[in-house]
Write a protein that holds these residues in place. Structure first.
Motif, PDB file in Angstrom:
ATOM      1  N   GLU A 183     -34.108 -10.584  28.549  1.00  0.00           N
ATOM      2  CA  GLU A 183     -32.857  -9.987  28.087  1.00  0.00           C
ATOM      3  C   GLU A 183     -33.130  -8.838  27.107  1.00  0.00           C
ATOM      4  O   GLU A 183     -32.414  -7.838  27.102  1.00  0.00           O
ATOM      5  CB  GLU A 183     -31.954 -11.045  27.470  1.00  0.00           C
ATOM      6  N   PHE A 184     -34.174  -8.983  26.290  1.00  0.00           N
ATOM      7  CA  PHE A 184     -34.547  -7.892  25.389  1.00  0.00           C
ATOM      8  C   PHE A 184     -34.970  -6.668  26.199  1.00  0.00           C
ATOM      9  O   PHE A 184     -34.542  -5.547  25.917  1.00  0.00           O
ATOM     10  CB  PHE A 184     -35.683  -8.317  24.448  1.00  0.00           C
ATOM     11  N   LYS A 185     -35.820  -6.884  27.202  1.00  0.00           N
ATOM     12  CA  LYS A 185     -36.287  -5.762  28.024  1.00  0.00           C
ATOM     13  C   LYS A 185     -35.105  -5.083  28.720  1.00  0.00           C
ATOM     14  O   LYS A 185     -35.009  -3.851  28.737  1.00  0.00           O
ATOM     15  CB  LYS A 185     -37.302  -6.239  29.051  1.00  0.00           C
ATOM     16  N   THR A 186     -34.190  -5.864  29.276  1.00  0.00           N
ATOM     17  CA  THR A 186     -33.010  -5.298  29.933  1.00  0.00           C
ATOM     18  C   THR A 186     -32.182  -4.478  28.949  1.00  0.00           C
ATOM     19  O   THR A 186     -31.744  -3.365  29.258  1.00  0.00           O
ATOM     20  CB  THR A 186     -32.151  -6.421  30.554  1.00  0.00           C
ATOM     21  N   TYR A 187     -31.957  -5.029  27.757  1.00  0.00           N
ATOM     22  CA  TYR A 187     -31.187  -4.326  26.734  1.00  0.00           C
ATOM     23  C   TYR A 187     -31.865  -3.013  26.350  1.00  0.00           C
ATOM     24  O   TYR A 187     -31.223  -1.968  26.262  1.00  0.00           O
ATOM     25  CB  TYR A 187     -30.995  -5.220  25.507  1.00  0.00           C
ATOM     26  N   MET A 188     -33.183  -3.050  26.124  1.00  0.00           N
ATOM     27  CA  MET A 188     -33.888  -1.842  25.706  1.00  0.00           C
ATOM     28  C   MET A 188     -33.933  -0.810  26.834  1.00  0.00           C
ATOM     29  O   MET A 188     -33.872   0.398  26.563  1.00  0.00           O
ATOM     30  CB  MET A 188     -35.295  -2.183  25.213  1.00  0.00           C
ATOM     31  N   ASP A 189     -34.024  -1.245  28.075  1.00  0.00           N
ATOM     32  CA  ASP A 189     -33.969  -0.307  29.206  1.00  0.00           C
ATOM     33  C   ASP A 189     -32.629   0.424  29.228  1.00  0.00           C
ATOM     34  O   ASP A 189     -32.570   1.637  29.472  1.00  0.00           O
ATOM     35  CB  ASP A 189     -34.203  -1.032  30.540  1.00  0.00           C
ATOM     36  N   LYS A 190     -31.552  -0.308  28.955  1.00  0.00           N
ATOM     37  CA  LYS A 190     -30.229   0.322  28.886  1.00  0.00           C
ATOM     38  C   LYS A 190     -30.147   1.308  27.728  1.00  0.00           C
ATOM     39  O   LYS A 190     -29.575   2.390  27.863  1.00  0.00           O
ATOM     40  CB  LYS A 190     -29.132  -0.741  28.738  1.00  0.00           C
ATOM     41  N   GLN A 191     -30.728   0.934  26.592  1.00  0.00           N
ATOM     42  CA  GLN A 191     -30.729   1.829  25.433  1.00  0.00           C
ATOM     43  C   GLN A 191     -31.520   3.104  25.730  1.00  0.00           C
ATOM     44  O   GLN A 191     -31.087   4.203  25.385  1.00  0.00           O
ATOM     45  CB  GLN A 191     -31.306   1.132  24.199  1.00  0.00           C
ATOM     46  N   LYS A 192     -32.666   2.953  26.375  1.00  0.00           N
ATOM     47  CA  LYS A 192     -33.481   4.137  26.710  1.00  0.00           C
ATOM     48  C   LYS A 192     -32.724   5.056  27.653  1.00  0.00           C
ATOM     49  O   LYS A 192     -32.739   6.280  27.479  1.00  0.00           O
ATOM     50  CB  LYS A 192     -34.811   3.699  27.310  1.00  0.00           C
ATOM     51  N   ALA A 193     -32.060   4.486  28.651  1.00  0.00           N
ATOM     52  CA  ALA A 193     -31.274   5.307  29.583  1.00  0.00           C
ATOM     53  C   ALA A 193     -30.149   6.019  28.834  1.00  0.00           C
ATOM     54  O   ALA A 193     -29.905   7.213  29.054  1.00  0.00           O
ATOM     55  CB  ALA A 193     -30.714   4.442  30.708  1.00  0.00           C
ATOM     56  N   PRO A 235     -33.955   9.583  13.127  1.00  0.00           N
ATOM     57  CA  PRO A 235     -32.932   9.674  14.174  1.00  0.00           C
ATOM     58  C   PRO A 235     -33.422   8.917  15.417  1.00  0.00           C
ATOM     59  O   PRO A 235     -34.585   9.024  15.807  1.00  0.00           O
ATOM     60  CB  PRO A 235     -32.825  11.169  14.465  1.00  0.00           C
ATOM     61  N   VAL A 236     -32.553   8.148  16.015  1.00  0.00           N
ATOM     62  CA  VAL A 236     -32.927   7.363  17.191  1.00  0.00           C
ATOM     63  C   VAL A 236     -32.819   8.248  18.426  1.00  0.00           C
ATOM     64  O   VAL A 236     -31.832   8.952  18.619  1.00  0.00           O
ATOM     65  CB  VAL A 236     -32.013   6.124  17.336  1.00  0.00           C
ATOM     66  N   ASN A 237     -33.872   8.203  19.250  1.00  0.00           N
ATOM     67  CA  ASN A 237     -33.849   8.868  20.541  1.00  0.00           C
ATOM     68  C   ASN A 237     -34.686   8.045  21.518  1.00  0.00           C
ATOM     69  O   ASN A 237     -35.255   7.023  21.129  1.00  0.00           O
ATOM     70  CB  ASN A 237     -34.339  10.321  20.446  1.00  0.00           C
ATOM     71  N   HIS A 238     -34.751   8.491  22.764  1.00  0.00           N
ATOM     72  CA  HIS A 238     -35.443   7.667  23.760  1.00  0.00           C
ATOM     73  C   HIS A 238     -36.938   7.529  23.466  1.00  0.00           C
ATOM     74  O   HIS A 238     -37.563   6.573  23.897  1.00  0.00           O
ATOM     75  CB  HIS A 238     -35.185   8.186  25.178  1.00  0.00           C
ATOM     76  N   LYS A 239     -37.516   8.432  22.688  1.00  0.00           N
ATOM     77  CA  LYS A 239     -38.935   8.325  22.339  1.00  0.00           C
ATOM     78  C   LYS A 239     -39.152   7.359  21.174  1.00  0.00           C
ATOM     79  O   LYS A 239     -40.095   6.582  21.178  1.00  0.00           O
ATOM     80  CB  LYS A 239     -39.494   9.700  22.002  1.00  0.00           C
ATOM     81  N   THR A 240     -38.275   7.418  20.171  1.00  0.00           N
ATOM     82  CA  THR A 240     -38.461   6.539  19.008  1.00  0.00           C
ATOM     83  C   THR A 240     -38.149   5.080  19.346  1.00  0.00           C
ATOM     84  O   THR A 240     -38.585   4.185  18.626  1.00  0.00           O
ATOM     85  CB  THR A 240     -37.608   6.993  17.807  1.00  0.00           C
ATOM     86  N   LEU A 241     -37.434   4.836  20.440  1.00  0.00           N
ATOM     87  CA  LEU A 241     -37.130   3.459  20.829  1.00  0.00           C
ATOM     88  C   LEU A 241     -38.399   2.654  21.116  1.00  0.00           C
ATOM     89  O   LEU A 241     -38.386   1.428  21.032  1.00  0.00           O
ATOM     90  CB  LEU A 241     -36.219   3.424  22.051  1.00  0.00           C
ATOM     91  N   ASP A 242     -39.485   3.331  21.450  1.00  0.00           N
ATOM     92  CA  ASP A 242     -40.748   2.625  21.694  1.00  0.00           C
ATOM     93  C   ASP A 242     -41.272   1.937  20.441  1.00  0.00           C
ATOM     94  O   ASP A 242     -42.120   1.053  20.522  1.00  0.00           O
ATOM     95  CB  ASP A 242     -41.804   3.597  22.234  1.00  0.00           C
ATOM     96  N   GLN A 243     -40.766   2.321  19.277  1.00  0.00           N
ATOM     97  CA  GLN A 243     -41.187   1.697  18.018  1.00  0.00           C
ATOM     98  C   GLN A 243     -40.462   0.378  17.758  1.00  0.00           C
ATOM     99  O   GLN A 243     -40.827  -0.348  16.836  1.00  0.00           O
ATOM    100  CB  GLN A 243     -40.940   2.654  16.857  1.00  0.00           C
ATOM    101  N   VAL A 244     -39.429   0.070  18.545  1.00  0.00           N
ATOM    102  CA  VAL A 244     -38.683  -1.175  18.365  1.00  0.00           C
ATOM    103  C   VAL A 244     -39.497  -2.314  18.962  1.00  0.00           C
ATOM    104  O   VAL A 244     -39.825  -2.305  20.141  1.00  0.00           O
ATOM    105  CB  VAL A 244     -37.286  -1.092  19.027  1.00  0.00           C
ATOM    106  N   SER A 245     -39.824  -3.299  18.130  1.00  0.00           N
ATOM    107  CA  SER A 245     -40.655  -4.427  18.543  1.00  0.00           C
ATOM    108  C   SER A 245     -39.840  -5.719  18.537  1.00  0.00           C
ATOM    109  O   SER A 245     -39.264  -6.096  17.514  1.00  0.00           O
ATOM    110  CB  SER A 245     -41.839  -4.571  17.580  1.00  0.00           C
ATOM    111  N   PHE A 246     -39.818  -6.384  19.692  1.00  0.00           N
ATOM    112  CA  PHE A 246     -39.091  -7.652  19.799  1.00  0.00           C
ATOM    113  C   PHE A 246     -39.691  -8.702  18.865  1.00  0.00           C
ATOM    114  O   PHE A 246     -38.961  -9.450  18.211  1.00  0.00           O
ATOM    115  CB  PHE A 246     -39.108  -8.133  21.245  1.00  0.00           C
TER     116      PHE A 246
END
Length: 172
Positions: A101-111, A141-152
């Motif tokens: 569910e985390f991966k699905t959520y983060m995929d939606k956020q990246k999109a 600022p949050v963007n699709h690149k900085t989202l990679d720093q979010v750790s479950f």
């Protein structure tokens, strides 16, 4: 109780700490803590199951981190107050974590952020945000690149650290 709506109760809880207590590398994980936790459901109940169980009830409860506080927010009707308090209790004692569910959520956020980042106004607003925050490395600022720093793993660890003891919260 509020003076605006006769049948509405607002719940607010806070404890000192928040994002200001996190290491630089954990800031984005802390910023997403509340939204990730709410997407997981509670205990054995997925978000879908939880929504089905709460159908017909007026209750909303969320946990998250502010700049210098841990926060609980709730909104309910007097007849659903017990349910709201049960949800608060479960958010403290039995959060639900699910890797898929985390991966699905983060995929939606990246999109979402990939689309948002294509809009020139996003770059403009991000620049203003950075200037207003004096280019602080703690205000990214949050963007699709900085989202990679979010750790479950960090989200779960921070959540456990900040929300395992309701005794240090002030509830209003």
């Amino acid at each position: 109780p509020t003076d605006i709506k006769e049948d509405e109760l607002l719940i607010r809880g806070y404890s000192e700490g928040g994002l200001s207590q996190l290491k630089q590398e954990d800031i984005l994980s802390g910023m997403f803590l509340g939204s990730v936790a709410s997407q997981m459901g509670i205990g054995v109940f997925s978000l879908t199951d939880l929504n089905k169980m709460l159908a017909g009830k007026r209750v909303m409860v969320s946990f998250g981190l502010g700049e210098d506080t841990e926060n609980i927010n709730g909104q309910t009707s007097p007849k659903d107050l017990e349910t709201a308090l049960q949800l608060i209790h479960l958010r403290f004692t039995n959060p639900r974590w699910n890797d898929n569910e985390f991966k699905t959520y983060m995929d939606k956020q990246k999109a979402y952020y990939q689309n948002a980042d294509a809009d020139p106004r996003k770059a403009y607003y991000d620049t203003i945000y950075s200037v207003l925050k004096n280019h602080s490395p703690r205000h990214i600022p949050v963007n699709h690149k900085t989202l990679d720093q979010v750790s479950f793993e960090r989200i779960k660890s921070i959540y456990t650290d900040r929300f395992s003891d309701p005794g240090n919260f002030t509830i209003q």
